[in-house]
Design an enzyme around this catalytic site. Structure first.
Site, PDB file in Angstrom:
ATOM      1  N   ASP A  71       0.850  -1.191   0.000  1.00 47.49           N
ATOM      2  CA  ASP A  71       0.000   0.000   0.000  1.00 47.49           C
ATOM      3  C   ASP A  71       0.885   1.241   0.000  1.00 47.49           C
ATOM      4  OD1 ASP A  71       0.865  -0.642   2.653  1.00 47.49           O
ATOM      5  OD2 ASP A  71      -0.535   0.844   3.427  1.00 47.49           O
ATOM      6  N   ASP A 103       8.933   3.816  -1.193  1.00 48.69           N
ATOM      7  CA  ASP A 103       8.206   3.321  -0.013  1.00 48.69           C
ATOM      8  C   ASP A 103       6.908   2.683  -0.454  1.00 48.69           C
ATOM      9  OD1 ASP A 103       7.141   2.870   2.501  1.00 48.69           O
ATOM     10  OD2 ASP A 103       6.681   4.970   2.890  1.00 48.69           O
ATOM     11  N   GLU A 130       0.201  -1.068   5.648  1.00 47.86           N
ATOM     12  CA  GLU A 130       1.261  -0.599   6.557  1.00 47.86           C
ATOM     13  C   GLU A 130       1.095   0.870   6.880  1.00 47.86           C
ATOM     14  OE1 GLU A 130       5.016   1.135   7.898  1.00 47.86           O
ATOM     15  OE2 GLU A 130       3.966   1.620   6.056  1.00 47.86           O
ATOM     16  N   GLU A 131       0.680   1.640   5.886  1.00 47.94           N
ATOM     17  CA  GLU A 131       0.609   3.093   6.073  1.00 47.94           C
ATOM     18  C   GLU A 131      -0.519   3.503   7.031  1.00 47.94           C
ATOM     19  OE1 GLU A 131       2.953   4.859   5.177  1.00 47.94           O
ATOM     20  OE2 GLU A 131       3.886   4.008   3.385  1.00 47.94           O
ATOM     21  N   HIS A 137       6.776   9.891   0.978  1.00 50.37           N
ATOM     22  CA  HIS A 137       5.514  10.565   1.338  1.00 50.37           C
ATOM     23  C   HIS A 137       5.473  11.994   0.780  1.00 50.37           C
ATOM     24  CE1 HIS A 137       4.413   7.698   4.937  1.00 50.37           C
ATOM     25  NE2 HIS A 137       5.051   7.090   3.966  1.00 50.37           N
TER      26      HIS A 137
HETATM   27 ZN   LIG Z   1       6.812   1.961   4.105  1.00 49.49          ZN
END
Ligand SMILES: [Zn+2]
Length: 457
Positions: A85, A116, A150-151, A423
């Site tokens: 994700d 990421d 995970e996020e 991010h």
């Molecule tokens: Zn990550």
């Protein structure tokens, strides 16, 4: 680079980045829920040998678990973890290339998730696929554990995968997840790149401070308002930060940097406990290093009245806390009460399921850590290797019950520009870095699950 000369793994990563697997804490509000099964199908289409050579289950929602059976049934398995994700891309207009277009441009693969953490997930798949094509069979079981949320805490993905492994009584030799990278121009006192292997992870807690107001009109307020009391509480917290402590992981980090640091600094770094009174104010002066020596508390969301001429019925503030290993959620809550010392202010954890206790240090003297170090040196020969305290959270925290050794590492060179892309906007990965990443995992898998290491500690 022309498309025809682009290596196939780079094109596959570009395709993976075009699938918008954006997480939302509330699953019903995911902007593209269909993206998750599409991504899983994409993996099946792209890595047929991994799918046919292993058992694949979907214990997560979303989340995948592959098991490649090893020759030996008695050796403890290795778990490689990653997540598929991503966080939202923000305003697409801010990006030079659309964040989910999956484009290759300027020898880079662009898109949300390039660093990421889809690069890591795809690189692990590429490594296993290519090893299987060469007839590789691991000596011990190799698990690939891929979370899909995970996020947003990992409770539906990694936590469920870990629960399944625990239920089956599986105790792994180690879990290796995403984490800190091979950083350059980031640690002031060292010129050489530093491969930071996350051996411990800070805990996570959001706490709400709230104060109910007595009734009244904004034209006739009482002397002491709820907003004033809350402000006093926040000021008390700010004046009394959590105490600074030198944890073994940070002492180890400083010691490893010593040989690469300027001569004057070397003794301080080599004996951090002895020189702690000198080091502490230096580390505390910079927010980045201060976060390594204490539990941090950051006021984030403040709320009160919705109108300028209305007194609020309640005012509140959220404090985001990152817990140093050695601290605990219960202890931190007790300390907040003590420091605020105001019975009118209630202090309650926000979303307890999203909080996590700190994960203490994993061993840095075992065969897995040594194997990891050897793989890092093979891929990044000029890097200093140091243990590190990860101040963010990762999926790996969910695997505590199934492995004593957890390492968080992203085999990628990163400077300030790359760190800002995580991010952030214009997230991308250089094709050469991505290919090296695949090589790293190939090497690591062979070292850790191949013939070499025994069960020595
Ligand atoms: Zn990550």
């Amino acid at each position: 680079m022309k498309p025809s000369s682009t290596p196939a793994p780079a094109r596959r990563l570009a395709s993976a980045l075009s699938i918008p697997t954006i997480s939302h804490a509330d699953r019903t509000r995911e902007p593209h829920p269909e993206a998750f099964p599409r991504f899983e199908q994409f993996l099946a289409d792209s890595f047929p040998l991994v799918f046919s050579g292993s058992s694949c289950e979907s214990p997560g929602a979303p989340g995948l678990l592959f098991r490649l059976p090893g020759r030996s049934e008695t050796l403890a398995p290795i778990i490689l973890a990653a997540h598929y994700d991503v966080v939202p891309a923000g305003a697409a207009d801010d990006w030079r290339l659309p964040p989910f277009s999956g484009q290759i441009h300027d020898d880079c693969i662009w898109g949300r998730g390039a660093l990421d953490d889809k690069a890591s997930l795809l690189a692990i798949m590429e490594a296993v696929e290519s090893l299987l094509a060469e007839g590789f069979q691991p000596e011990r079981d190799l698990y690939l554990a891929f979370g899909g949320d995970e996020e947003v805490t990992g409770t539906r993905g990694a936590a469920r995968i870990a629960a399944l492994l625990q239920q089956r009584g599986i105790q792994a030799a180690a879990v290796i997840d995403e984490g800190t990278a091979v950083v350059h121009d980031t640690i002031g006192m060292v010129r050489r790149p530093v491969a930071l292997i996350g051996t411990a992870e800070k805990g996570y807690l959001d706490v709400q401070l709230s104060c109910r107001a007595s009734d009244g009109h904004a034209s006739m307020p009482q002397r002491r308002t709820a907003a004033g009391r809350l402000a006093r509480a926040l000021r008390r917290l700010e004046r009394r930060p959590f105490p600074a402590r030198l944890r073994p992981v940070v002492a180890g980090f400083l010691r490893q940097l010593a040989p690469a640091a300027p001569a004057l600094l070397r003794p301080l770094l080599r004996f951090p406990r002895l020189f702690w009174p000198l080091l502490r104010p230096v580390l505390a002066a910079n927010p980045k290093t201060d976060a390594m020596i204490r539990t941090t508390q950051a006021p984030t969301m403040l709320s009160g009245s919705a109108a300028p001429n209305v007194l609020p019925a309640e005012v509140s503030a959220v404090i985001n806390l990152r817990l140093l290993p050695g601290d605990s959620i219960a202890g931190v809550l007790r300390r907040l009460q003590r420091v605020v010392r105001d019975p009118a202010i209630s202090i309650t954890p926000l979303l307890p399921e999203g909080s996590s206790e700190p994960v203490p240090e994993s061993p840095v003297d075992g065969w897995v850590y040594r194997g990891l170090q050897d793989s890092v040196t093979a891929a990044f020969p000029d890097a200093v290797i140091a243990p590190y305290l990860v101040t963010a959270t990762t999926d790996s925290k969910h695997y505590r019950a199934v492995a004593d050794a957890i390492y968080r590492f992203l085999p990628l060179p990163m400077g300030p520009a790359e760190l800002a892309m995580i991010h952030g906007v214009d997230e991308r990965i250089a094709i050469t870095d991505y290919l090296r990443m695949i090589g790293f995992y190939r090497d690591l898998i062979q070292r850790l699950t191949g013939n070499s290491p025994g069960e020595e500690a």
